[in-house]
Motif scaffolding. Sequence first.
Motif, PDB file in Angstrom:
ATOM      1  N   ASP A   1       0.858  -1.193   0.000  1.00 17.66           N
ATOM      2  CA  ASP A   1       0.000   0.000   0.000  1.00 17.66           C
ATOM      3  C   ASP A   1       0.889   1.235   0.000  1.00 17.66           C
ATOM      4  OD1 ASP A   1      -1.879   2.013   0.350  1.00 17.66           O
ATOM      5  OD2 ASP A   1      -2.981   0.948   1.924  1.00 17.66           O
ATOM      6  N   THR A   2       0.905   1.960  -1.123  1.00 18.61           N
ATOM      7  CA  THR A   2       1.772   3.136  -1.254  1.00 18.61           C
ATOM      8  C   THR A   2       1.317   4.298  -0.381  1.00 18.61           C
ATOM      9  OG1 THR A   2       0.504   3.887  -3.172  1.00 18.61           O
ATOM     10  CG2 THR A   2       2.459   2.539  -3.594  1.00 18.61           C
ATOM     11  N   ARG A   3       0.121   4.213   0.206  1.00 19.95           N
ATOM     12  CA  ARG A   3      -0.378   5.281   1.089  1.00 19.95           C
ATOM     13  C   ARG A   3       0.096   5.102   2.529  1.00 19.95           C
ATOM     14  NH1 ARG A   3      -6.390   3.986  -0.322  1.00 19.95           N
ATOM     15  NH2 ARG A   3      -5.379   2.006   0.039  1.00 19.95           N
ATOM     16  N   ASP A   4       0.729   3.989   2.825  1.00 23.05           N
ATOM     17  CA  ASP A   4       1.219   3.740   4.186  1.00 23.05           C
ATOM     18  C   ASP A   4       2.310   4.742   4.557  1.00 23.05           C
ATOM     19  OD1 ASP A   4      -0.429   1.616   4.714  1.00 23.05           O
ATOM     20  OD2 ASP A   4       1.044   0.081   4.211  1.00 23.05           O
ATOM     21  N   PRO A   5       2.537   4.917   5.882  1.00 25.92           N
ATOM     22  CA  PRO A   5       3.613   5.815   6.316  1.00 25.92           C
ATOM     23  C   PRO A   5       4.984   5.265   5.899  1.00 25.92           C
ATOM     24  CG  PRO A   5       2.289   5.048   8.193  1.00 25.92           C
ATOM     25  CD  PRO A   5       1.771   4.373   6.978  1.00 25.92           C
ATOM     26  N   ALA A   6       5.928   6.156   5.743  1.00 24.33           N
ATOM     27  CA  ALA A   6       7.293   5.766   5.382  1.00 24.33           C
ATOM     28  C   ALA A   6       7.899   4.924   6.500  1.00 24.33           C
ATOM     29  CB  ALA A   6       8.140   6.991   5.116  1.00 24.33           C
ATOM     30  N   LEU A   7       8.730   4.000   6.114  1.00 25.02           N
ATOM     31  CA  LEU A   7       9.417   3.138   7.071  1.00 25.02           C
ATOM     32  C   LEU A   7      10.690   3.849   7.513  1.00 25.02           C
ATOM     33  CD1 LEU A   7       9.497   0.393   8.490  1.00 25.02           C
ATOM     34  CD2 LEU A   7      10.691  -0.501   6.504  1.00 25.02           C
ATOM     35  N   GLU A   8      10.776   4.165   8.780  1.00 23.60           N
ATOM     36  CA  GLU A   8      11.940   4.858   9.332  1.00 23.60           C
ATOM     37  C   GLU A   8      12.782   3.843  10.091  1.00 23.60           C
ATOM     38  OE1 GLU A   8      12.669   7.948   8.638  1.00 23.60           O
ATOM     39  OE2 GLU A   8      10.784   8.247   7.565  1.00 23.60           O
TER      40      GLU A   8
ATOM     41  N   VAL B   1      14.008   2.885  -3.745  1.00 27.55           N
ATOM     42  CA  VAL B   1      12.574   2.783  -3.446  1.00 27.55           C
ATOM     43  C   VAL B   1      12.271   3.619  -2.211  1.00 27.55           C
ATOM     44  CG1 VAL B   1      12.279   0.480  -4.441  1.00 27.55           C
ATOM     45  CG2 VAL B   1      12.877   0.695  -2.054  1.00 27.55           C
ATOM     46  N   ASP B   2      11.024   3.974  -2.087  1.00 28.75           N
ATOM     47  CA  ASP B   2      10.573   4.720  -0.912  1.00 28.75           C
ATOM     48  C   ASP B   2       9.873   3.716   0.004  1.00 28.75           C
ATOM     49  OD1 ASP B   2       9.839   6.703   0.850  1.00 28.75           O
ATOM     50  OD2 ASP B   2       8.088   7.319  -0.321  1.00 28.75           O
ATOM     51  N   PRO B   3      10.625   3.044   0.920  1.00 31.76           N
ATOM     52  CA  PRO B   3      10.017   1.975   1.706  1.00 31.76           C
ATOM     53  C   PRO B   3       8.917   2.473   2.648  1.00 31.76           C
ATOM     54  CG  PRO B   3      12.282   2.357   2.415  1.00 31.76           C
ATOM     55  CD  PRO B   3      12.019   3.264   1.265  1.00 31.76           C
ATOM     56  N   LYS B   4       7.820   1.745   2.643  1.00 30.03           N
ATOM     57  CA  LYS B   4       6.680   2.017   3.521  1.00 30.03           C
ATOM     58  C   LYS B   4       6.598   0.887   4.554  1.00 30.03           C
ATOM     59  CE  LYS B   4       5.279   5.364   0.772  1.00 30.03           C
ATOM     60  NZ  LYS B   4       5.335   6.734   1.135  1.00 30.03           N
ATOM     61  N   VAL B   5       5.703   1.018   5.521  1.00 30.70           N
ATOM     62  CA  VAL B   5       5.578  -0.040   6.531  1.00 30.70           C
ATOM     63  C   VAL B   5       5.056  -1.333   5.920  1.00 30.70           C
ATOM     64  CG1 VAL B   5       5.361   1.520   8.492  1.00 30.70           C
ATOM     65  CG2 VAL B   5       3.311   0.782   7.294  1.00 30.70           C
ATOM     66  N   SER B   6       4.453  -1.276   4.733  1.00 32.09           N
ATOM     67  CA  SER B   6       3.958  -2.494   4.076  1.00 32.09           C
ATOM     68  C   SER B   6       4.914  -2.999   2.996  1.00 32.09           C
ATOM     69  CB  SER B   6       2.584  -2.231   3.450  1.00 32.09           C
ATOM     70  OG  SER B   6       2.686  -1.283   2.408  1.00 32.09           O
ATOM     71  N   THR B   7       6.151  -2.505   2.975  1.00 35.75           N
ATOM     72  CA  THR B   7       7.141  -2.929   1.978  1.00 35.75           C
ATOM     73  C   THR B   7       7.876  -4.167   2.474  1.00 35.75           C
ATOM     74  OG1 THR B   7       7.454  -0.659   1.213  1.00 35.75           O
ATOM     75  CG2 THR B   7       9.183  -2.218   0.677  1.00 35.75           C
ATOM     76  N   SER B   8       8.004  -5.152   1.596  1.00 40.16           N
ATOM     77  CA  SER B   8       8.829  -6.323   1.909  1.00 40.16           C
ATOM     78  C   SER B   8       9.988  -6.356   0.914  1.00 40.16           C
ATOM     79  CB  SER B   8       8.014  -7.613   1.846  1.00 40.16           C
ATOM     80  OG  SER B   8       7.539  -7.855   0.551  1.00 40.16           O
TER      81      SER B   8
END
Length: 179
Positions: free
Chosen positions: A22-29, A41-48
């Motif tokens: 989901d590209t609308r998720d917050p960024a993974l810090e 890539v712009d990793p989000k919390v739903s990125t694997s």
Amino acid sequence: LTFLDDRLLLGGEGAVSVLTRDTRDPALESKSIPGFIKNLVDPKVSTSFDYSYAGKMSFYNEASATRVSFGVKMIGPGYTSLGVPNLRTDQFGYEGKIDQRLFENKFSIGTFFKQYKDNLIQWKRSTTKTTAFGINAGLNLPRLPFLRVTYSPYFQKNDDPNPARQIDNSTTMYSAMTG
């Protein structure tokens, strides 16, 4: 790749998978993510993110009609492929095989060994190991149907500390094929 007049064959592949659900998720810090990945890539919390690899080596001795092969395969637990949605991930395995042809290729005999295990990053309660081996024989006479018989036991076991969740399966397969 082939070497030694096509008697030695080497093959392999590797793949990297990055999937954001989901590209609308917050960024993974996270400081553990390398900078070059954040630039790609712009990793989000739903990125694997994960990888897989496979390699195989085979040697054929024409003088004795013997083929020996060995292979290894790993698919990480976070690996996702939209092209192969049912791909079994979180596994590492290897296999070896020896095949021998006799009497001008009219008779063949072979053996194999395979072993796979999961839980590569220790994120599950237990690790499951599957082991298989077998022997086969074949008969291929001119103008007659071929015949191949195989004996192959399979073993599957996990190391769960809770006896109620432990598995210890064994299956033996006998097969005969003709055509």
